[in-house]
Design a protein around this motif. Structure first.
Motif, mmCIF file in Angstrom:
data_model
loop_
_atom_site.group_PDB
_atom_site.id
_atom_site.type_symbol
_atom_site.label_atom_id
_atom_site.label_comp_id
_atom_site.label_asym_id
_atom_site.label_seq_id
_atom_site.Cartn_x
_atom_site.Cartn_y
_atom_site.Cartn_z
ATOM 1 N N GLN A 35 0.700 0.475 -2.618
ATOM 2 C CA GLN A 35 -0.069 -0.681 -2.168
ATOM 3 C C GLN A 35 -1.539 -0.304 -2.099
ATOM 4 O O GLN A 35 -1.925 0.576 -1.310
ATOM 5 N N LYS A 57 -4.153 -5.669 -1.932
ATOM 6 C CA LYS A 57 -3.162 -6.076 -2.935
ATOM 7 C C LYS A 57 -1.755 -5.989 -2.366
ATOM 8 O O LYS A 57 -1.521 -5.341 -1.351
ATOM 9 N N GLU A 58 -0.838 -6.626 -3.059
ATOM 10 C CA GLU A 58 0.557 -6.574 -2.645
ATOM 11 C C GLU A 58 1.181 -5.242 -3.051
ATOM 12 O O GLU A 58 0.724 -4.579 -3.978
ATOM 13 N N ARG A 59 2.218 -4.887 -2.337
ATOM 14 C CA ARG A 59 2.948 -3.670 -2.678
ATOM 15 C C ARG A 59 3.619 -3.869 -4.028
ATOM 16 O O ARG A 59 4.209 -4.924 -4.290
ATOM 17 N N GLU A 60 3.542 -2.868 -4.897
ATOM 18 C CA GLU A 60 4.133 -2.986 -6.222
ATOM 19 C C GLU A 60 5.078 -1.826 -6.499
ATOM 20 O O GLU A 60 4.863 -0.696 -6.051
ATOM 21 N N TYR A 61 6.076 -2.112 -7.249
ATOM 22 C CA TYR A 61 7.122 -1.158 -7.625
ATOM 23 C C TYR A 61 6.582 -0.285 -8.754
ATOM 24 O O TYR A 61 6.175 -0.793 -9.795
#
Length: 120
Positions: free
Chosen positions: A38, A42-46
């Motif tokens: 993250q 921003k949003e948490r991303e895989y």
């Protein structure tokens, strides 16, 4: 399962880091493991995932070819080797235990995060 991530730090563009995530509990080997990140605002991303056996791997397009996920079930540890780091890789990285799904990850447990800062 309790997860403890480590290995973050400050690195220059083009450099490398290896993140580790140590898990407690005897059921570590039954979980798929993943890394998310993250960045500020921003949003948490895989980012990457690995099956319990290590036989199935997933990488986000943004890190494919640069990051390598691996695990050592005897040590209850999952790793994320990050090469050719870019400024846009700057984020807090979280490890997670759960299940792999098509292009996704279902998380049951989360670690506390380790910060990676890539400076230009």
């Amino acid at each position: 399962v309790q997860l403890q991530a480590s290995g973050g730090g400050l690195v220059q563009t083009g450099g490398s880091l290896r993140l580790s995530c140590a898990a407690s509990g005897r059921t570590f080997g039954s979980y798929a493991m993943g890394w998310f990140r993250q960045a500020p605002g921003k949003e948490r991303e895989y980012v990457a995932g690995i099956s319990w056996s290590g036989g199935t791997l997933y990488y986000a397009d943004l890190v494919k070819g640069r990051f390598t996920i691996s695990r050592d079930n005897a040590k209850n540890t999952v790793y994320l080797r990050m090469n050719s780091l870019k400024a846009e890789d700057t984020a807090v990285y979280y490890c997670t235990a759960g299940a792999l799904r098509d292009l996704g990850f279902i998380s049951d447990y989360w670690g506390q995060g380790t910060k990676v800062t890539v400076s230009s």
